[in-house]
Design a protein around this motif. Structure first.
Motif, PDB file in Angstrom:
ATOM      1  N   PHE A   1      36.462   1.238  15.518  1.00 56.62           N
ATOM      2  CA  PHE A   1      36.810   0.959  14.121  1.00 56.62           C
ATOM      3  C   PHE A   1      38.323   0.854  13.951  1.00 56.62           C
ATOM      4  O   PHE A   1      38.821   0.048  13.164  1.00 56.62           O
ATOM      5  N   GLY A   2      39.080   1.659  14.678  1.00 57.32           N
ATOM      6  CA  GLY A   2      40.547   1.588  14.618  1.00 57.32           C
ATOM      7  C   GLY A   2      41.077   0.270  15.138  1.00 57.32           C
ATOM      8  O   GLY A   2      42.006  -0.312  14.570  1.00 57.32           O
ATOM      9  N   VAL A   3      40.476  -0.234  16.224  1.00 60.23           N
ATOM     10  CA  VAL A   3      40.893  -1.528  16.772  1.00 60.23           C
ATOM     11  C   VAL A   3      40.558  -2.647  15.789  1.00 60.23           C
ATOM     12  O   VAL A   3      41.373  -3.554  15.564  1.00 60.23           O
ATOM     13  N   VAL A   4      39.374  -2.586  15.188  1.00 63.93           N
ATOM     14  CA  VAL A   4      38.995  -3.602  14.202  1.00 63.93           C
ATOM     15  C   VAL A   4      39.930  -3.530  12.994  1.00 63.93           C
ATOM     16  O   VAL A   4      40.292  -4.561  12.417  1.00 63.93           O
TER      17      VAL A   4
ATOM     18  N   PRO B   1      34.027   9.652  19.205  1.00 66.70           N
ATOM     19  CA  PRO B   1      35.416   9.195  19.438  1.00 66.70           C
ATOM     20  C   PRO B   1      35.495   7.714  19.813  1.00 66.70           C
ATOM     21  O   PRO B   1      36.422   7.016  19.400  1.00 66.70           O
ATOM     22  N   ILE B   2      34.516   7.230  20.552  1.00 63.63           N
ATOM     23  CA  ILE B   2      34.498   5.805  20.939  1.00 63.63           C
ATOM     24  C   ILE B   2      34.289   4.934  19.706  1.00 63.63           C
ATOM     25  O   ILE B   2      34.959   3.909  19.539  1.00 63.63           O
TER      26      ILE B   2
ATOM     27  N   THR C   1      25.938  15.725  14.247  1.00 67.59           N
ATOM     28  CA  THR C   1      25.168  16.924  14.630  1.00 67.59           C
ATOM     29  C   THR C   1      24.282  17.416  13.485  1.00 67.59           C
ATOM     30  O   THR C   1      23.257  18.038  13.731  1.00 67.59           O
ATOM     31  N   SER C   2      24.657  17.116  12.226  1.00 64.86           N
ATOM     32  CA  SER C   2      23.830  17.556  11.099  1.00 64.86           C
ATOM     33  C   SER C   2      22.577  16.700  10.930  1.00 64.86           C
ATOM     34  O   SER C   2      21.596  17.154  10.359  1.00 64.86           O
ATOM     35  N   ILE C   3      22.596  15.478  11.440  1.00 68.02           N
ATOM     36  CA  ILE C   3      21.421  14.600  11.363  1.00 68.02           C
ATOM     37  C   ILE C   3      20.680  14.733  12.694  1.00 68.02           C
ATOM     38  O   ILE C   3      21.229  14.448  13.760  1.00 68.02           O
ATOM     39  N   SER C   4      19.419  15.130  12.630  1.00 69.17           N
ATOM     40  CA  SER C   4      18.674  15.502  13.841  1.00 69.17           C
ATOM     41  C   SER C   4      18.515  14.352  14.843  1.00 69.17           C
ATOM     42  O   SER C   4      18.723  14.550  16.033  1.00 69.17           O
ATOM     43  N   PHE C   5      18.164  13.163  14.385  1.00 71.55           N
ATOM     44  CA  PHE C   5      17.912  12.087  15.343  1.00 71.55           C
ATOM     45  C   PHE C   5      19.217  11.461  15.863  1.00 71.55           C
ATOM     46  O   PHE C   5      19.199  10.696  16.828  1.00 71.55           O
ATOM     47  N   LEU C   6      20.384  11.785  15.274  1.00 66.78           N
ATOM     48  CA  LEU C   6      21.679  11.284  15.760  1.00 66.78           C
ATOM     49  C   LEU C   6      22.452  12.326  16.568  1.00 66.78           C
ATOM     50  O   LEU C   6      23.528  12.031  17.079  1.00 66.78           O
ATOM     51  N   SER C   7      21.919  13.521  16.704  1.00 71.05           N
ATOM     52  CA  SER C   7      22.649  14.605  17.379  1.00 71.05           C
ATOM     53  C   SER C   7      22.930  14.277  18.846  1.00 71.05           C
ATOM     54  O   SER C   7      23.927  14.728  19.401  1.00 71.05           O
ATOM     55  N   GLY C   8      22.110  13.495  19.472  1.00 77.47           N
ATOM     56  CA  GLY C   8      22.332  13.112  20.868  1.00 77.47           C
ATOM     57  C   GLY C   8      23.481  12.121  21.034  1.00 77.47           C
ATOM     58  O   GLY C   8      24.031  11.978  22.120  1.00 77.47           O
ATOM     59  N   LEU C   9      23.848  11.439  19.963  1.00 76.83           N
ATOM     60  CA  LEU C   9      24.918  10.443  20.023  1.00 76.83           C
ATOM     61  C   LEU C   9      26.274  10.997  19.582  1.00 76.83           C
ATOM     62  O   LEU C   9      27.237  10.237  19.462  1.00 76.83           O
ATOM     63  N   ALA C  10      26.367  12.307  19.359  1.00 76.32           N
ATOM     64  CA  ALA C  10      27.614  12.915  18.873  1.00 76.32           C
ATOM     65  C   ALA C  10      28.763  12.732  19.859  1.00 76.32           C
ATOM     66  O   ALA C  10      29.927  12.720  19.468  1.00 76.32           O
ATOM     67  N   SER C  11      28.466  12.570  21.135  1.00 78.57           N
ATOM     68  CA  SER C  11      29.535  12.386  22.132  1.00 78.57           C
ATOM     69  C   SER C  11      30.174  10.996  22.035  1.00 78.57           C
ATOM     70  O   SER C  11      31.274  10.782  22.556  1.00 78.57           O
ATOM     71  N   PHE C  12      29.504  10.061  21.363  1.00 78.10           N
ATOM     72  CA  PHE C  12      30.046   8.706  21.217  1.00 78.10           C
ATOM     73  C   PHE C  12      30.927   8.533  19.982  1.00 78.10           C
ATOM     74  O   PHE C  12      31.462   7.460  19.745  1.00 78.10           O
TER      75      PHE C  12
END
Length: 177
Positions: free
Chosen positions: A64-67, A58-59, A45-56
């Protein structure tokens, strides 16, 4: 007198299961999992162009946890396989046992030993494991890799070395024939 129990059992060390690249992969991806799980939403959310991907976030953390879990699975599987491999020494024979589900027992004759070579790498000297090459009379050579306490095994094997008297007797029979 029959001996039902082996004189010594040479077991494998579990240290070879902990390969450097497995540990490194686990540490890197576990750290990424923690970062994304704890600070991912705030970071996106602090990075403007990545704010739309904040819902992803947890996925991504789960991926990363599985890897990070994959190298742990490989380590556990290798430990189970290594714990199921060992060599039993009796007076006149050796039994190599291996296998988790499909058990394989190899029984071979154990004549007198000509030489016994112990190789302990740097980590082997620290964690007390090594490789043992046993040169016996005939084709019954035994090679043991990643064995715990190799010097203890060699000490037992010193009792089975061929003596000078037996060598002279063998030479005498070869010369007379």
């Amino acid at each position: 007198m029959t001996v039902n129990r082996p004189h010594i059992i040479a077991r494998k060390s579990i240290l070879p299961a902990f390969k450097f690249w497995r540990l490194l992969t686990f540490v890197i991806f576990f750290a990424l999992t923690l970062v994304f799980a704890l600070f991912g939403k705030d970071l996106f959310t602090s990075i403007s162009f990545l704010s739309g991907l904040a819902s992803f976030v947890p996925i991504i953390a789960v991926v990363f946890g599985v890897v990070a879990a994959v190298p742990v699975v490989f380590i556990v599987v290798d430990i189970i396989i290594l714990r199921c491999q060992y060599v039993e020494f009796y007076d006149s024979f050796v039994i190599k046992k291996r296998g988790v589900f499909n058990k394989i027992d190899e029984k071979c004759m154990f004549p007198k030993i000509l030489s016994c070579h112990v190789h302990r790498p740097f980590w082997g000297r620290i964690f007390n494991y090594g490789n043992i090459q046993i040169d016996a009379i005939g084709k019954w050579d035994v090679d043991l890799t990643f064995i715990k306490r190799p010097l203890y095994v060699r000490k037992y094997l010193e009792n089975h070395f061929i003596s000078a008297k037996e060598i002279r007797a063998m030479r005498q029979t070869v010369v007379t024939q």
